[in-house]
Design a protein around this motif. Structure first.
Motif, PDB file in Angstrom:
ATOM      1  N   VAL A 556       0.749  -1.000  -0.049  1.00  0.00           N
ATOM      2  CA  VAL A 556      -0.099  -0.009  -0.006  1.00  0.00           C
ATOM      3  C   VAL A 556       0.795   1.335  -0.036  1.00  0.00           C
ATOM      4  O   VAL A 556       0.619   2.246  -0.585  1.00  0.00           O
ATOM      5  N   PHE A 557       2.093   1.103   0.872  1.00  0.00           N
ATOM      6  CA  PHE A 557       2.964   2.346   0.643  1.00  0.00           C
ATOM      7  C   PHE A 557       3.556   2.631  -0.719  1.00  0.00           C
ATOM      8  O   PHE A 557       3.570   3.750  -1.002  1.00  0.00           O
ATOM      9  N   ALA A 558       3.772   1.508  -1.265  1.00  0.00           N
ATOM     10  CA  ALA A 558       4.268   1.482  -2.652  1.00  0.00           C
ATOM     11  C   ALA A 558       3.328   2.235  -3.565  1.00  0.00           C
ATOM     12  O   ALA A 558       3.619   3.177  -4.476  1.00  0.00           O
ATOM     13  N   LEU A 559       1.919   1.641  -3.328  1.00  0.00           N
ATOM     14  CA  LEU A 559       0.862   2.418  -4.291  1.00  0.00           C
ATOM     15  C   LEU A 559       0.716   3.709  -3.940  1.00  0.00           C
ATOM     16  O   LEU A 559       0.589   4.484  -5.061  1.00  0.00           O
ATOM     17  N   ALA A 560       0.858   4.119  -2.784  1.00  0.00           N
ATOM     18  CA  ALA A 560       0.526   5.559  -2.525  1.00  0.00           C
ATOM     19  C   ALA A 560       1.752   6.392  -2.908  1.00  0.00           C
ATOM     20  O   ALA A 560       1.653   7.560  -3.428  1.00  0.00           O
ATOM     21  N   ALA A 561       2.898   5.978  -2.826  1.00  0.00           N
ATOM     22  CA  ALA A 561       3.945   6.742  -3.333  1.00  0.00           C
ATOM     23  C   ALA A 561       3.891   6.712  -4.874  1.00  0.00           C
ATOM     24  O   ALA A 561       4.302   7.899  -5.410  1.00  0.00           O
ATOM     25  N   THR A 562       3.571   5.850  -5.683  1.00  0.00           N
ATOM     26  CA  THR A 562       3.330   5.824  -7.160  1.00  0.00           C
ATOM     27  C   THR A 562       2.227   6.780  -7.429  1.00  0.00           C
ATOM     28  O   THR A 562       2.452   7.869  -8.317  1.00  0.00           O
ATOM     29  N   PRO A 760       5.410  -6.548  19.760  1.00  0.00           N
ATOM     30  CA  PRO A 760       6.004  -5.951  18.576  1.00  0.00           C
ATOM     31  C   PRO A 760       5.227  -4.707  17.892  1.00  0.00           C
ATOM     32  O   PRO A 760       4.053  -4.813  18.010  1.00  0.00           O
ATOM     33  N   LEU A 761       5.888  -3.790  17.279  1.00  0.00           N
ATOM     34  CA  LEU A 761       5.560  -2.538  16.918  1.00  0.00           C
ATOM     35  C   LEU A 761       4.145  -2.744  15.847  1.00  0.00           C
ATOM     36  O   LEU A 761       3.163  -2.005  15.808  1.00  0.00           O
ATOM     37  N   PRO A 762       4.473  -3.539  14.806  1.00  0.00           N
ATOM     38  CA  PRO A 762       3.399  -3.662  13.779  1.00  0.00           C
ATOM     39  C   PRO A 762       2.210  -4.119  14.357  1.00  0.00           C
ATOM     40  O   PRO A 762       0.879  -3.874  13.944  1.00  0.00           O
ATOM     41  N   VAL A 763       2.092  -5.344  15.422  1.00  0.00           N
ATOM     42  CA  VAL A 763       1.069  -5.801  15.945  1.00  0.00           C
ATOM     43  C   VAL A 763       0.430  -4.778  17.000  1.00  0.00           C
ATOM     44  O   VAL A 763      -1.059  -4.492  16.984  1.00  0.00           O
ATOM     45  N   LEU A 764       1.095  -3.721  17.425  1.00  0.00           N
ATOM     46  CA  LEU A 764       0.721  -2.732  18.364  1.00  0.00           C
ATOM     47  C   LEU A 764      -0.048  -1.618  17.713  1.00  0.00           C
ATOM     48  O   LEU A 764      -1.202  -1.158  18.067  1.00  0.00           O
ATOM     49  N   ILE A 765       0.331  -1.285  16.555  1.00  0.00           N
ATOM     50  CA  ILE A 765      -0.303  -0.196  15.680  1.00  0.00           C
ATOM     51  C   ILE A 765      -1.712  -0.915  15.039  1.00  0.00           C
ATOM     52  O   ILE A 765      -2.525  -0.265  15.006  1.00  0.00           O
ATOM     53  N   ASP A 766      -1.599  -2.145  14.763  1.00  0.00           N
ATOM     54  CA  ASP A 766      -2.666  -2.957  14.212  1.00  0.00           C
ATOM     55  C   ASP A 766      -3.947  -3.001  15.272  1.00  0.00           C
ATOM     56  O   ASP A 766      -5.003  -2.275  15.051  1.00  0.00           O
ATOM     57  N   ALA A 767      -3.395  -3.324  16.545  1.00  0.00           N
ATOM     58  CA  ALA A 767      -4.318  -3.145  17.679  1.00  0.00           C
ATOM     59  C   ALA A 767      -4.945  -1.687  17.913  1.00  0.00           C
ATOM     60  O   ALA A 767      -6.096  -1.614  17.975  1.00  0.00           O
ATOM     61  N   SER A 768      -3.889  -0.813  17.570  1.00  0.00           N
ATOM     62  CA  SER A 768      -4.374   0.899  17.997  1.00  0.00           C
ATOM     63  C   SER A 768      -5.534   0.996  16.872  1.00  0.00           C
ATOM     64  O   SER A 768      -6.497   1.475  17.225  1.00  0.00           O
ATOM     65  N   ILE A 769      -5.216   0.565  15.654  1.00  0.00           N
ATOM     66  CA  ILE A 769      -6.133   1.206  14.574  1.00  0.00           C
ATOM     67  C   ILE A 769      -7.382   0.423  14.949  1.00  0.00           C
ATOM     68  O   ILE A 769      -8.654   0.918  14.420  1.00  0.00           O
ATOM     69  N   GLY A 808     -10.600  14.532  -0.099  1.00  0.00           N
ATOM     70  CA  GLY A 808      -9.795  14.509   1.074  1.00  0.00           C
ATOM     71  C   GLY A 808     -10.099  13.707   2.247  1.00  0.00           C
ATOM     72  O   GLY A 808      -9.077  13.226   2.945  1.00  0.00           O
ATOM     73  N   VAL A 809     -11.440  13.649   2.616  1.00  0.00           N
ATOM     74  CA  VAL A 809     -11.682  12.906   3.872  1.00  0.00           C
ATOM     75  C   VAL A 809     -11.425  11.355   3.617  1.00  0.00           C
ATOM     76  O   VAL A 809     -10.706  10.894   4.518  1.00  0.00           O
ATOM     77  N   LEU A 810     -11.697  11.103   2.626  1.00  0.00           N
ATOM     78  CA  LEU A 810     -11.574   9.460   2.057  1.00  0.00           C
ATOM     79  C   LEU A 810      -9.911   9.093   2.219  1.00  0.00           C
ATOM     80  O   LEU A 810      -9.315   8.212   2.671  1.00  0.00           O
ATOM     81  N   VAL A 811      -8.974   9.924   1.689  1.00  0.00           N
ATOM     82  CA  VAL A 811      -7.514  10.151   1.518  1.00  0.00           C
ATOM     83  C   VAL A 811      -7.114  10.332   3.114  1.00  0.00           C
ATOM     84  O   VAL A 811      -6.164   9.605   3.345  1.00  0.00           O
ATOM     85  N   GLY A 812      -7.564  11.196   3.654  1.00  0.00           N
ATOM     86  CA  GLY A 812      -7.271  11.188   5.069  1.00  0.00           C
ATOM     87  C   GLY A 812      -7.319  10.190   5.924  1.00  0.00           C
ATOM     88  O   GLY A 812      -6.353   9.764   6.791  1.00  0.00           O
ATOM     89  N   VAL A 813      -8.426   9.394   6.114  1.00  0.00           N
ATOM     90  CA  VAL A 813      -8.631   8.297   6.569  1.00  0.00           C
ATOM     91  C   VAL A 813      -7.674   7.055   6.285  1.00  0.00           C
ATOM     92  O   VAL A 813      -7.257   6.311   7.036  1.00  0.00           O
ATOM     93  N   PHE A 814      -7.459   7.054   4.857  1.00  0.00           N
ATOM     94  CA  PHE A 814      -6.528   5.978   4.198  1.00  0.00           C
ATOM     95  C   PHE A 814      -5.042   6.350   4.918  1.00  0.00           C
ATOM     96  O   PHE A 814      -4.219   5.259   5.301  1.00  0.00           O
ATOM     97  N   SER A 815      -4.557   7.640   4.731  1.00  0.00           N
ATOM     98  CA  SER A 815      -3.233   7.979   5.170  1.00  0.00           C
ATOM     99  C   SER A 815      -3.050   7.809   6.655  1.00  0.00           C
ATOM    100  O   SER A 815      -1.821   7.442   7.260  1.00  0.00           O
ATOM    101  N   SER A 816      -4.111   7.930   7.573  1.00  0.00           N
ATOM    102  CA  SER A 816      -4.069   7.693   8.983  1.00  0.00           C
ATOM    103  C   SER A 816      -3.850   6.173   9.333  1.00  0.00           C
ATOM    104  O   SER A 816      -3.012   6.118  10.259  1.00  0.00           O
ATOM    105  N   ILE A 817      -4.069   5.483   8.421  1.00  0.00           N
ATOM    106  CA  ILE A 817      -3.795   3.812   8.586  1.00  0.00           C
ATOM    107  C   ILE A 817      -2.650   3.490   8.000  1.00  0.00           C
ATOM    108  O   ILE A 817      -1.449   2.986   8.430  1.00  0.00           O
ATOM    109  N   TYR A 818      -2.611   3.911   6.544  1.00  0.00           N
ATOM    110  CA  TYR A 818      -1.417   3.376   5.690  1.00  0.00           C
ATOM    111  C   TYR A 818      -0.100   4.162   5.523  1.00  0.00           C
ATOM    112  O   TYR A 818       0.641   3.507   4.854  1.00  0.00           O
ATOM    113  N   ILE A 819      -0.456   5.346   6.039  1.00  0.00           N
ATOM    114  CA  ILE A 819       1.024   5.979   5.924  1.00  0.00           C
ATOM    115  C   ILE A 819       1.287   6.487   7.395  1.00  0.00           C
ATOM    116  O   ILE A 819       2.541   6.341   7.438  1.00  0.00           O
TER     117      ILE A 819
END
Length: 852
Positions: A556-562, A760-769, A808-819
């Motif tokens: 997803v990060f690669a897609l966003a960067a593209t 682990p940080l990835p698991v913790l971030i998943d749990a927080s989201i 922008g609202v849709l993109v904002g929700v996306f970036s809060s999770i995947y960026i």
């Protein structure tokens, strides 16, 4: 926290009651308010020009005119001074900011210098400039040439004086039109803003404001004919001026002024009793009457000229002395022309020419449509948000809706009290606030649910829910407030209106969330003594979710960067479809008086005017068209000339509903201020998050926000939507919303880092989201509901503005999770930074106890 004393309860409801009392007049017409008792508030929210029609005109005083006039004055002063001192000279001239004169006899050089020295003495700057002002400096090169140079400080002083004087003259002229509540104010060092609501004839207003109205009475020079003077060289004491006739008639006019318009005390339009033609009668003061009588006695049988702004209105022959101090001006006037000239003469002359550099005119029909569309969008948006909260929260939703109603009432009350102008984007700000206002309630409710699920008794869970949600709500709303404040200071017109309503909405939202909602829940607890949460709360469907967002973060990060790279490349190749705010030009909305608007015919007719490539497109219904005229090469005056030609070509078949003209100077300033605004808001938010969180969070939030800005710009680039000032407002709103969402996630990540130090940080971030998913979904959906109502029912004018915010609202929700989330992993964020903070706070606590 659930205990409210009687005085707190009284204050809460008293504040709401007062707000309702102040906002109530907005529900009534002016006629209905007049029938109410005097103790009832009559003040209403001031409607912007886009809602009630009228004109916004920005005028600029030309610095060159001030310099030129001052140079002529100094040349005259030098001539008079040297003659009085019997100093012989030659080559007296002025150029740029310098006046120079050659003293014929070198022995008189010192006498000339001494005679001219008083011209360089400082003058008092008064209230305009602190201390004294040196307007002229005197110098010579040791030869016989003396130079007097106008100082920049002196020109600035004259400019400031001219702006102040012009404001008074403009105010008198506008007042003569009989308009209600015009706004006339200084902007910057050389500009004046004129806003006249409800004005039906903007062209007449511009005509009145464009004329300097310098009236002089001078003798006609009969020593030679005007034709001979044009072909050869007129006498030094005379000049050739032309009449207002078509074709114009030349006259040789003496430069010496017999009487000027400064001596006029009255001017009225009337009719000539002999031929019933419109004329303007005038009356001098005693000094003017004396000078006029003396001049006419000495020149019986000679023609004299009445001159307005260097044009000869008439040149009658003096048949007999005019000793009554009054007379009349005739010049083939129409009735309105005579009235306008009388208005100009009564109001007085402007010290310099005023150039229209920006114009925004809205017809009353467009204003009525905008009000209807705005109210409809607000009602639909409000119904959608209310229904949504009822469906998901039941009785708690009722409390949130009561708080929402109080919120809207308070916004209207504050806007009424501070005299803020409500514009169409301002209505959009209120609708957006309604969508975002429930966010605070959702955060509190979801916190309460979490505390209950963790095993706390209901009362403790409610108390803890409010406490834990407080910091998150403050952080999330303050970032939106920062963006709104930057918008206010760097925006203009409707953009400022949007910023004001959004700012007020943020403040009232925080107030209602922590007073009204808390009081309602406390009242519910006291009345029903509940042991469990209401069964009508249906957000438990999000509890079982355990989505592993971070497992696909690289893809997803690669897609966003593209996508971001594509947007940047598109910006460099395709570019933004800049509106007139940023590239200058005109936008004209017209409606066919009969039948449909013929776009092809409009393009064909206007293309013959040689004013650039004309664009004409449908706008709203089939009767309406939107015409775009490119910026003109001749500067600000050329923009007005182009607009006049378009009016002349189409006025017979089309009604001009809305006109926006932005000159090249203003468009450049708007571009600069918009760029500074976006950068300043980002930096201010970065500093705030850095102070409130750790640097990893601050940088992560800014990068995620930059992603949202770049993709939103990509929307404008690849759809070809017009990018204007309201687009900047949309982008900054997206910035505020995106940061709001990111901070909610980051706040939970920070809390979990303290709680689960081995996870682990990835698991913790998943749990927080996942833990904040209910809040993200519910707030996003309520905001989208409000924005969809704006997009579909708010009218064509703000459609692109709303679409940008929806995206922008849709993109904002996306970036809060995947960026924002993956960036914390890239920064290798670990919980030991919080251990250091706790150790530091413990040491400070021990030290404070020891010192005590």
């Amino acid at each position: 926290m659930l205990y409210f004393s009687r005085w707190k309860t009284f204050l809460i409801w008293f504040a709401v009651a007062v707000a309702a009392f102040i906002a109530a007049p907005n529900l009534f017409s002016d006629e209905q308010l007049e029938a109410l008792p005097s103790w009832v508030p009559h003040k209403k929210v001031t409607l912007g020009l886009d809602l009630q029609g009228g004109s916004h005109i920005m005028l600029k005083i030309e610095r060159g005119d001030i310099v030129r006039e001052r140079l002529e004055t100094v040349v005259g002063d030098v001539r008079t001074t040297l003659r009085d001192a019997n100093v012989r000279y030659s080559g007296l001239s002025g150029s740029g900011q310098t006046v120079q004169v050659r003293i014929t006899d070198p022995a008189q050089l010192q006498a000339a210098r001494a005679a001219l020295q008083p011209l360089t003495e400082p003058v008092s700057g008064g209230a305009l400039m602190a201390g004294s002002v040196t307007e002229l400096t005197l110098s010579d090169d040791g030869s016989s040439v003396i130079r007097l140079v106008l100082t920049d400080q002196g020109i600035d002083y004259r400019m400031s004086s001219a702006v102040g004087q012009s404001i008074e003259v403009v105010r008198r002229r506008v007042d003569e039109l009989g308009t209600t509540e015009p706004l006339i104010q200084r902007q910057g060092t050389d500009r004046i803003i004129v806003q006249v609501p409800g004005l039906q004839d903007p062209e007449r207003l511009k005509s009145l404001l464009n004329q300097t109205a310098k009236l002089t009475f001078r003798m006609v020079d009969v020593s030679m004919s005007a034709t001979d003077a044009i072909n050869s060289r007129p006498p030094a004491t005379s000049e050739v001026l032309y009449s207002t006739d078509d074709p114009a008639i030349p006259y040789l006019i003496e430069r010496r002024v017999l009487v000027s318009g400064e001596n006029l005390v009255d001017a009225q339009a009337s009719f000539n009793q002999q031929n019933n033609e419109p004329v303007v009668t005038f009356r001098f003061d005693s000094r003017g009457a004396q000078r006029f009588a003396q001049a006419t006695q000495q020149n019986v049988g000679r023609p004299f000229a009445i001159i307005l702004d260097n044009q000869v209105i008439s040149a009658p022959v003096i048949r007999e002395p005019i000793i009554g101090g009054s007379g009349q001006i005739s010049g083939n006037f129409s009735v309105q022309g005579a009235n306008d000239l009388a208005v100009l003469l009564r109001a007085g002359a402007l010290p310099a020419t005023l150039t229209v550099v920006e114009e925004r005119t809205v017809g009353p029909g467009v204003g009525a449509d905008s009000i209807r569309d705005g109210v409809m969008a607000s009602i639909i948006g409000a119904v959608g948000v209310v229904a949504f909260m009822l469906i998901f929260y039941g009785s708690f939703g009722i409390m949130a809706n009561i708080a929402l109603a109080a919120n809207v009432i308070m916004i209207l009350a504050v806007l009424t009290l501070i005299g803020s102008t409500l514009t169409l984007p301002g209505i959009a700000g209120i609708v957006l606030t309604m969508g975002m206002a429930v966010d605070s309630n959702v955060l509190v409710y979801e916190r309460i649910r979490e505390e209950v699920r963790s095993g706390r008794p209901l009362l403790q869970a409610i108390d803890s829910g409010f406490s834990r949600a407080f910091a998150t709500i403050i952080d999330a709303n303050l970032t939106t407030l920062i963006a709104a404040v930057v918008l206010f200071y760097l925006g203009s017109g409707p953009v400022r209106g949007f910023a004001v309503t959004l700012s007020v909405g943020v403040i009232t939202t925080i107030f209602t969330a922590f007073t009204m909602t808390r009081w309602l829940i406390a009242a519910w607890v006291r009345r029903y003594r509940p042991k469990h949460l209401p069964k009508s709360i249906r957000t438990g469907i999000f509890d079982a979710q355990n989505v592993r967002f971070m497992s696909i973060r690289r893809y997803v990060f690669a897609l966003a960067a593209t996508l971001c790279v594509a947007a940047v490349v598109g910006f460099g190749t395709i570019g933004l479809n800049l509106g007139i705010d940023f590239r200058g030009g005109s936008i004209i909305e017209v409606r066919a008086k009969q039948g449909e608007a013929d776009l092809a015919e409009i393009r064909s007719r206007l293309s013959q005017l040689n004013i650039g490539e004309i664009q004409a497109q449908g706008f709203g219904d089939s009767q309406t068209a939107l015409i775009r005229v490119p910026t003109q090469d001749g500067g600000d005056n050329a923009e007005q000339s182009a607009l006049s030609m378009v009016r002349g070509e189409l006025a017979d078949q089309y009604e001009f509903r809305r006109v926006e003209v932005v000159g090249p100077a203003v468009s450049g300033e708007l571009t600069r201020s918009a760029t500074i605004g976006v950068i300043a808001s980002m930096l201010a938010i970065l500093v705030y998050i850095w102070v409130r969180f750790e640097w990893q969070f601050a940088v992560g939030a800014i990068i995620a926000t930059l992603h949202d800005v770049i993709l939103t710009l990509g929307l404008f680039i690849f759809t070809g939507m017009e990018f204007n000032l309201t687009s900047i407002a949309a982008i900054l709103t997206v910035v505020g919303y995106s940061l709001n969402d990111t901070i909610v996630v980051y706040d939970r990540v920070r809390e979990n880092l303290r709680r689960y130090k081995k996870m682990p940080l990835p698991v913790l971030i998943d749990a927080s989201i996942n833990q904040t998913m209910s809040r993200t979904v519910l707030t996003g959906l309520t905001t989208l509901l409000a924005l969809c109502a704006l997009y579909f029912f708010g009218g064509e004018v703000i459609a692109s503005f709303t679409l940008a915010m929806l995206f922008g609202v849709l993109v904002g929700v996306f970036s809060s999770i995947y960026i924002a989330g993956p960036l914390l992993i890239s920064f290798r964020l670990r919980p030991d930074i919080f251990d250091k903070e706790e150790e530091k706070s413990e040491k400070e606590g021990v030290a404070s106890k020891a010192s005590a």
